[in-house]
Design an enzyme around this catalytic site. Structure first.
Site, PDB file in Angstrom:
ATOM      1  N   GLU A  40       0.841  -1.190   0.000  1.00  0.00           N
ATOM      2  CA  GLU A  40       0.000   0.000   0.000  1.00  0.00           C
ATOM      3  C   GLU A  40       0.884   1.250   0.000  1.00  0.00           C
ATOM      4  OE1 GLU A  40      -3.813   1.624   2.641  1.00  0.00           O
ATOM      5  OE2 GLU A  40      -2.352   0.262   3.560  1.00  0.00           O
ATOM      6  N   LYS A 109      -9.712   1.743  -2.616  1.00  0.00           N
ATOM      7  CA  LYS A 109      -9.954   1.172  -1.293  1.00  0.00           C
ATOM      8  C   LYS A 109     -11.321   1.576  -0.752  1.00  0.00           C
ATOM      9  CE  LYS A 109      -7.593   0.711   3.199  1.00  0.00           C
ATOM     10  NZ  LYS A 109      -6.400   1.152   3.967  1.00  0.00           N
ATOM     11  N   CYS A 149      -5.193  -3.542   2.519  1.00  0.00           N
ATOM     12  CA  CYS A 149      -4.973  -3.422   3.954  1.00  0.00           C
ATOM     13  C   CYS A 149      -6.220  -3.696   4.799  1.00  0.00           C
ATOM     14  CB  CYS A 149      -4.376  -2.055   4.260  1.00  0.00           C
ATOM     15  SG  CYS A 149      -3.513  -1.953   5.853  1.00  0.00           S
TER      16      CYS A 149
END
Length: 260
Positions: A40, A109, A149
């Protein structure tokens, strides 16, 4: 498929990060990797208070720098994310290119990280706007489900990718140290076991600035939940072969080889 996983300590300066990445990709190429997975915010790591000034936009210099990593080394690039400007807002976008630099599609995300620990408060919503769509990319007939994540905490997302036929689910990450010690290995192994897929999580590691420290331990987990690679601490690259026939073997052995 032989894949490489890069573990980085990205800083704000993207040129410094690219120099490190290119050195690791030389090692990966020499070991025969066909694709590489990055963490990330690999391109530029901010302090979490304000976004990086080095924002990617489709076709701009930063987009081209990321794309060139694939073309210069002749390897596909999967999953690593960078802060991206979209309609005046910043999203955390995972980029994907084949070895010729063809854009395979992106993922923004969805589940933004927030924590309220005794010694630290973090909210990604201060810097990022959440995405809304899941994304599967196809690399040489291998389907890869994209997360970033904090997404790994949402099992329904991984199940969606399993239903879409994914053989790999990837979670590039910049996981904090306290939550990493508590949950990192458990969550990633759980996603692999539940969905009988390979799970690949390239991670940030170390001290990035005065406010940001990450856990490391980039992982490759097989569909049985066995850890094939754990990079633990440090800036490094690991290369591993993925045995895709093992997916069907495991699904048949525990009676989960069925349509959803």
């Amino acid at each position: 498929m032989k894949i490489a996983v890069l573990q980085l300590t990205s800083v704000l300066d993207y040129k410094t990060n690219l120099e490190t990445i290119r050195g690791l990709l030389k090692e990966a190429k020499a070991q025969g990797a066909e694709a590489f997975f990055m963490p990330e915010v690999f391109y530029s790591m901010s302090d979490g208070i304000t976004p990086t000034p080095y924002l990617v936009e489709e076709g701009n210099e930063h987009y081209k720098e990321i794309q060139k990593l694939s073309t210069d080394f002749g390897m596909a690039q999967i999953g690593g994310s960078a802060a991206t400007l979209l309609n005046g807002k910043v999203v955390n976008r995972a980029y994907n290119f084949d070895k010729n630099g063809k854009d395979l599609g992106h993922y923004d995300k969805i589940n933004l990280f927030a924590c309220d620990l005794p010694d630290k408060k973090i909210s990604e919503a201060k810097n990022y706007t959440a995405g809304s769509d899941y994304k599967v990319v196809d690399l040489n007939a291998v389907k890869i489900g994209l997360g970033i994540c904090f997404d790994m905490r949402f099992s329904e997302m991984a199940l969606h990718y399993r239903k879409e036929g994914a053989s790999i689910i990837t979670y590039p990450a910049a996981f904090t140290v306290p939550t990493g010690r508590a949950h990192w290995h458990t969550l990633l192994r759980a996603r692999a076991i539940e969905n009988q897929c390979f799970v690949i999580a390239a991670a940030q590691w170390g001290h990035h600035n005065d406010r940001m420290q990450t856990y490391g331990h980039s992982l490759v987990v097989d569909p049985w939940g066995d850890i094939l690679m754990d990079l633990q601490e440090g800036v490094k690259v690991g290369v591993v072969e993925l045995d895709f026939p093992k997916i069907e073997l495991i699904r048949k052995s525990v009676l989960m080889n069925r349509p959803y």
